[in-house]
Every structure is written in C-alpha cells, then in structure tokens.
Write an enzyme that holds these catalytic residues in place. Sequence first.
Site, mmCIF file in Angstrom:
data_model
loop_
_atom_site.group_PDB
_atom_site.id
_atom_site.type_symbol
_atom_site.label_atom_id
_atom_site.label_comp_id
_atom_site.label_asym_id
_atom_site.label_seq_id
_atom_site.Cartn_x
_atom_site.Cartn_y
_atom_site.Cartn_z
ATOM 1 N N ARG B 64 0.742 -0.985 -0.075
ATOM 2 C CA ARG B 64 0.007 -0.166 -0.079
ATOM 3 C C ARG B 64 0.805 1.288 0.095
ATOM 4 O O ARG B 64 0.474 2.196 -0.672
ATOM 5 C CB ARG B 64 -1.032 -0.174 1.201
ATOM 6 C CG ARG B 64 -2.099 -1.095 1.210
ATOM 7 C CD ARG B 64 -2.734 -1.121 2.445
ATOM 8 N NE ARG B 64 -2.158 -1.915 3.483
ATOM 9 C CZ ARG B 64 -2.704 -2.422 4.470
ATOM 10 N NH1 ARG B 64 -3.872 -2.548 4.422
ATOM 11 N NH2 ARG B 64 -1.850 -3.219 5.315
ATOM 12 N N ASP B 200 4.402 -24.175 5.814
ATOM 13 C CA ASP B 200 4.742 -24.343 7.098
ATOM 14 C C ASP B 200 6.252 -24.664 7.087
ATOM 15 O O ASP B 200 6.756 -25.524 6.428
ATOM 16 C CB ASP B 200 4.022 -25.648 7.708
ATOM 17 C CG ASP B 200 4.295 -25.997 9.063
ATOM 18 O OD1 ASP B 200 5.621 -25.523 9.319
ATOM 19 O OD2 ASP B 200 3.720 -26.489 9.847
ATOM 20 N N HIS B 201 6.983 -23.517 7.476
ATOM 21 C CA HIS B 201 8.486 -23.352 7.034
ATOM 22 C C HIS B 201 9.006 -24.504 7.731
ATOM 23 O O HIS B 201 10.122 -24.817 7.333
ATOM 24 C CB HIS B 201 9.150 -22.011 7.530
ATOM 25 C CG HIS B 201 9.071 -21.918 8.791
ATOM 26 N ND1 HIS B 201 8.006 -20.989 9.636
ATOM 27 C CD2 HIS B 201 9.912 -21.842 9.820
ATOM 28 C CE1 HIS B 201 8.251 -20.862 10.714
ATOM 29 N NE2 HIS B 201 9.526 -21.458 10.915
ATOM 30 N N LYS B 205 12.667 -27.334 6.607
ATOM 31 C CA LYS B 205 14.030 -27.573 7.198
ATOM 32 C C LYS B 205 14.684 -28.687 6.795
ATOM 33 O O LYS B 205 13.890 -29.905 6.775
ATOM 34 C CB LYS B 205 13.839 -27.329 8.660
ATOM 35 C CG LYS B 205 13.448 -25.864 9.374
ATOM 36 C CD LYS B 205 13.198 -25.934 10.695
ATOM 37 C CE LYS B 205 12.929 -24.492 11.057
ATOM 38 N NZ LYS B 205 13.892 -23.461 10.895
ATOM 39 N N GLU B 239 11.502 -21.597 23.276
ATOM 40 C CA GLU B 239 12.064 -20.248 22.923
ATOM 41 C C GLU B 239 12.344 -19.420 23.893
ATOM 42 O O GLU B 239 11.458 -19.261 24.802
ATOM 43 C CB GLU B 239 11.578 -19.759 21.648
ATOM 44 C CG GLU B 239 9.968 -19.291 21.821
ATOM 45 C CD GLU B 239 9.596 -18.552 20.596
ATOM 46 O OE1 GLU B 239 10.297 -18.320 19.666
ATOM 47 O OE2 GLU B 239 8.309 -18.602 20.396
ATOM 48 N N ASP B 258 -0.890 -21.297 17.658
ATOM 49 C CA ASP B 258 0.470 -20.742 17.029
ATOM 50 C C ASP B 258 1.249 -21.859 16.542
ATOM 51 O O ASP B 258 2.000 -21.961 15.374
ATOM 52 C CB ASP B 258 0.897 -20.000 18.057
ATOM 53 C CG ASP B 258 2.187 -18.849 17.170
ATOM 54 O OD1 ASP B 258 1.801 -18.539 15.881
ATOM 55 O OD2 ASP B 258 3.070 -18.807 17.830
ATOM 56 N N HIS B 263 3.180 -26.799 13.030
ATOM 57 C CA HIS B 263 4.562 -27.351 13.291
ATOM 58 C C HIS B 263 4.498 -28.586 13.982
ATOM 59 O O HIS B 263 5.149 -29.430 13.493
ATOM 60 C CB HIS B 263 5.445 -26.061 13.761
ATOM 61 C CG HIS B 263 5.430 -25.073 13.176
ATOM 62 N ND1 HIS B 263 5.450 -24.529 11.976
ATOM 63 C CD2 HIS B 263 5.790 -23.448 13.760
ATOM 64 C CE1 HIS B 263 5.391 -23.401 11.637
ATOM 65 N NE2 HIS B 263 5.511 -22.797 12.886
#
Lengths: 363, 511
Positions: B64, B200-201, B205, B239, B258, B263
Amino acid sequence: MNSSLAKLQLGGGCNSVSDSFDPGIPVEIGKIEKELGHLWESSDDTKTRASLINFIVYTEDTESLSADTEVISAVAGKHACRAILIMANPLAPVSEAKAWISAHCHLAGKGERQICSEQITFRLDGDSAHALPNIVFSHLDSDLPLCLWWKAEFPEPLDEKLWGWVDRLIFDSSTWKNPAHQFSIIRHLSSSDTTGRVLCDLDWTRLHSWRFALAGMFDHASAFPCLSGVESLHLKCAPGKRTTGLLLLGWLASRLNWKPSDEVDSFITADGKMIPFVINAVPGPNLSLVSIHCGEALFELELSESGDFFESRIHAPGTRDTRQILPAGRGKIADTLLAELSRSGRHPLYTKSLELILPLIGK
Amino acid sequence: MPTEALRTNPLREGLTSRTMPDPCTLVIFGATGDLTHRKLIPALYNLAADGALPPAISVVGFARRDKSDEVFRTELEEAARKFSRQSLNDELWKSFASCVSYHRSEFDKFEGYQDLARKLDELDAARGTCGNRLFYLAASPDQFEVILENLRKSGLNKAREGSWARVIVEKPFGTDLPSARGLNDLVQNAFEESQTYRIDHYLGKETAQNIMVLRFANSIFEGMWNSRYIDHVQITASEPLGVEGRAGYYDKSGALRDMVQNHLLQLLCLTAMEPPAGLDADSIRDEKVKVLRSLRPLTGEDVFKHVIRGQYSAGAINGKRVAAYRDELNVDPESTTETYVALEVNVDNWRWAGVPFFIRVGKRLPKSGTEIAIHFKSVPPVLFKATGESIDDNVLVIRIQPDEGISLRMSAKMPGSSLRIEPVKMDFHYGTSFGKATPEAYERLLLDAMSGDPTLFARRDEVEEAWKFVDAIHAAWATRSDDLAFYSSGSWGPGEADELITRQASTWRRL
C-alpha cells in the site's frame, strides 16, 4: 563452521622436509597410531577427534607440501577426515621413509568445541616410494571411504591392489603433461572397474558451473529449439589448457548426440551436419568464453575478470537481448575439492564426454 | 510449452537432481512487511547466488505504501545484507535487483489488480516469464479474503494455456476449524487445491526432510519404530523470546494454535506415519493425514488430565529481568492465553498403540531448540541388576533447530576393573558432516512452489484434521480457566507439565 584454525602440535620444527614447512611431530612409522593416541590424550577436553573419510594426497612435488597441507586444512574444516599426505620421490638416490603427525582443529559452531582431523605426512624417497600401497593400507581409518587425490601423472602399470581400495579417485587433467596418454589410462580405469570406484577430474568439477550456466541459457522456450540448430562453437582457453575446452565440448556433444568428425576440430550431428569448433589460446583462466552460434542467434557465456561470475548473453532475432549474471564458483583448488567431496555419486557424463573427445585430444 | 522445454533440455541431465523451476513472476502481497524483508528476499537472493533461480524471473512487490522501484530495491538490499545467509555480492545483487519492481495499490482496490495484470503481461514480454505467476500472500491474514477475491475478479488466478498460476498461503491457516474451512473455501474460490501451497516453514527445514530418510533409508531404525521397542516420544519446541511485538495476534492465538496445530503436529506426523507408497506429494500427505485421523481426540475432562497450559510470569532470560506475559504491551492484563502447552497425545493405530507422544512448546524458556526425542524401552532389569548400576534408556534425538543433527544415547562400560555403566552419545551434526551450508527453509519452499512440487506444503485435509484435534482442546479450555499454570520466565515451564510426563515414569529432556 568457524574457520578459525589451530594446529594441534606438541613439538615439531626439527627434521622437517623443507626449510620453511613444519609438517608436525616426527614419528617412527611403526608407532604412528600410538603417537596419535598420545596426541589426543594430551589435548584438552574442548577438542574432539572426528573422521568421516580417509583423504589421501599423493604428490611428487617436493615444494608443494606446505600448500597441500593448507588444502587439507581447508578440506578438514568441512569434511572431518584422516588425512594422509604422501610426498614421494622415487628418483632419490637414497631410500628413506619419514613420517610426521599433526592435526587440524576448527571451531564447531559458536561454542568452544573444536573438531579435529589428524594428518599423517610421509616422505618416501628412493625405493621407499614403492611402499606406497602398504603405507596407505596400514594407516586408514577402518570402514571409512577412501578418497585419493593423485597429484601426479598416473604410472603404468597401475597397482591394482592400491586402486582397488580407492572409493573416489581425484585427479586434475588440466595439469597433465601428456593428456592423451593419461586420459587413456583413465578410460582403462573406468572400463575395467568392478568396484564402483568414482573417478573425479577436478577440471570437470570446475566445468560444473559452466555446464550449469549454459544449460540455463537453453531452458527458455524460445532458446531451447536452438540446441538442434547449433552451427559452430568458439571457446577461449588458456595456453596449454585445450583439454579443458574439449571436455566442455565433449559434454555438449554427448548431450546433443554429436560424434567426433574425421575433419579437424569438428563434430558431426546425428543427421550428418558438420559443426566446427575453434579453441583460441588466450592468457587467463583455463576457460574464459564459450560462444554458441545457432543461425542468427548467439549464446555467449563469459567469465568475469574477477572470476567470480559469468555474464550470459543471448542474442536472438525477434526477441529482446538478455543478459544475466550467474555464480561461477570458486577458483581455488580447495574450493574445487570441497565441491567435489560435497557432491556424492558418480560422473557418468564425464566418461561419456571423454569417449567423444579422446580422438580429438591428440590432434 | 515452457515447462515441457525445461524438462527436455538435454543439457540439464546430471546437473541437478531436482526439476528446475519454470520462468515465472513472483508477486508478493505485503511486500513491505517483515516476512518479505527477513525471509523471502534473502531466500531469493541466496537462490540467485546459488544459480538456482530460473534465467527468466521477475519479483513484484505489491503493497500500500507509496514508493518507487528504486526505493523498494534499496530497502530490500538493506534487508538482504542483514538477513541473508550468504554475504551480499554487489554485482550479483545488482543483477538480482534488476528483476525486482514495486506495485503500489490498496489490497481492496480492484483497479490495482487490473494494473497488476497489465504489468505482469509487460514483464512476460520483456523478461520471458512465460505467463507463469506465483502469488505469495505475505500480508496479514485479515487481508487474504480481499486479495484472493480481487485476484479472482481480475482473472489473475487463471493461467493462460501452457502457463500456470499458483498461490502460496502463509500460516495461520485460520484460527479454528470453521475459520480454516472458510479460508480454504475462499482460497478455492480463486485457486484449485493443486494450485494452492500452504507454507509451514518447519517442513522446509533439512532435518524435518531428513526424518523420512532416517526412518525409511536405514534398516536399523524402521524395524524398531513401533510400540514394541519405543517407550514414548517427546517433541519439544522452546524459545526464550516473549511475544516480541506480536501481542495483538498472539493474545488471541496462544501456543496451541500458533505452534501445535501446524509445526508440531506436522513433526508428529513425519515421526509416526507409515511408509508412503511413493515419494510423490500425495502419497506422503495421505500418510500424514492418516496419522492425524488416528490421534485420540482429547475432549472434556480428558483435556485437563492430558494437556497442561501455562503462562509466563516475570523472571530472567540470559541474566536480564523480563516482564510477565500479562504485563507485555498490548496484552490483556487478565489474559488467560497460554504461552506454554504440554500435551500427552496418543496415536491409536497398530504401530503406536500404548506409546504416548509428549509435545511441549513454550515461550520464555531458557533455551531455543526444536527436537524430536525417541525414547526406547528399557532393557530387562536382569543382567546388570546385581551390580547396582542404573542403565539409561536409549534415546534417538532428531534436532530440528538450531544445530541440526541426530544423536543416539547408549550405554557403555567405563574403562576400569569394575563394571560401571555410563551413557555415551553418538552425535551427527549437519554443520560438520556435510561440507555445504544448509539452505534456509524458505529457499527450498520457494523453489518447490516455482517447480510445482507441493510435497512440503500442507494439504487442505491435513490442515482441517489438525484443527479438529486442536479445537476440541480449546472447547474444553473455554469451560474453565483455573487450570492455567504460571511459570517463571527462564524456567522450563510449570511443574504440572513435569507431573504429566512423570506418569510415564520419565522426565522431560534437558535441551
């Protein structure tokens, strides 16, 4: 992996093979394993011995030990190994065998832990040079693949016992003084192999980025048909590096179903069309330019002055000229070796290409 | 046809084991956002630096804010310098940046999409991108609907003959099953399932991809990969970070939605699935869906027995004081959102009967790490009983991040005249075993999407089955909140989670 290098040596400096090079701790050949054991016992807990391959370097160049050790260090930084560096001088008047041990340690990750690879250095003078197979057999880490980097012309006859143990034979055809003869030995090794040994010509490895970039130029729908309309080729190679250019041409020929022609410097297509090629000797890198002419279309791949990149240029009538910058890979020998060691599997296209260029090498 | 040309280029043989991507234009919606700067552009640059991008490619940033192509490229260069795994080479960046352009438009302005269509046609003509379009929804999820609708209305969702159009959808794929179904319907109003790539990263991996190789390419593991030999499995994602500016999203989402829904359930699927019939995308995804369908539903009171939710209170991370979750900016001071969740999950099928999978995920934990730990059963307590030695069980650990690798714990006799048994570890590190840098997950996933390989992307039924499992837990949580446990920041989570696993006569692994 951090590239910080620490040479793990408890002594050394005496009895070295040349004035400037320190090969490590001198040891009796019969006590090498024991002395290596002591070396690890005396090291601190942050160092871990690791080995994934046996990496043997054979050279007959007395001046290259320092450079070869540098290369081993770079290789060990990426591929933990038992490295054996053998400097042989079969023509020396006195028969003598000497050995040294050392280690290359590299920081692993961000911590303090270091991964260490052992190096055993041998100097074999005179008749001792004939003990090469025994030296190799008795100092390998068991059950690990054997990679032999042969930095000399191949002898004849080949010692079948030694070559039979090698999993990956590495050589550099661009350094050969008599390529026609040496390539014929390689062809024999390839055709007589029953062990699954992999032949790795570092000059072929260097050509990987050339082949990758050239293939990319013909992916495009409009460029692809040009492959069947190639009319001529032009290459620039360094003086004395004609075989590098021929290997690339052999690859093109094998992929496009061309055969070597009876005419000088040309191939013949499956439908009988003659494709002449020119290899110009130009000072610089082994190979610096490949031009492929297809009618009015021109495909050019040129190495940049820095040697880091290619510039690919496509000029085809009726379309916009395209130019692209592509990675060219690294030119240092350690980088080429690392590229080769990182790539598993055989090189079937190499042997096919070799078959096609053997008649051209002697011309 | 460009795709056909790529597959039949004889010069490609032997150069690469994967299909080369087609020439294409990548349109990124949300091009000025964090994901674009931190992940997508660095990934594209690294692919360019590895020579893995097709010769003809264009990248169009759609956002934008008003800015020129030059300003956009300069911003991207700064980001790439900061976040790329390979250092930036000026010459290569210049070449890559020449294919990047900016398209300013509101997401809800139809004219902006008409202009985009014209621009893409021009780029096809100028750069030879052959009408292939990959649309990446990197904008905030509340914009997906309007973007997808405008792509449909403008006809950009339909490829011309011989070309393709695909869409990459970033997580979250909804916030519960109805919203996921709604989003999937929305996507499929514009794009077929075969055109849709849900990213889904974690699946990009290397170690996640290696799970199948480890299991199915090594005869020593697969024979033992069942309830006869395995005691339980622990899957951990920890984490030290807090909500870090994502409070608005996170306070509505929580750790279960989340992380677990996507994951961690994906990792569970890869660990528990049966060997697929082939390596094609649907064979693999069929097996993963079967695992999700075999999950024993957690409902009602069972949720409070088998699921522990926690929230971090004040504490210290790396020696620094950090605030409680409820004191974070933009977090409801009475929030009951979980920042930690531990679950005991059962896969009710022949292979896994009686083997619990313990899953835990949390913020403000002492260390960053994601791993799968396979705990094997104890040896019969016969032979070494008389020595009084306790023998640790074998544990196979698959480290997903950081320091990707695999380790195996086993018992060994300590040197000496007496019989003392100690655990020792065989360790494999990707970083030290293979002499090449591990590519970032987004590099692999972008390349796969350009190549039309959906194996590492979630299919609609996978997403919906995962939501079904997670929604039941949320439904139970909605009935009360007194089970929410608090844990100090910098600790390994609430004590209740320790009790959960103690029932299995085990403890959580120390990362």
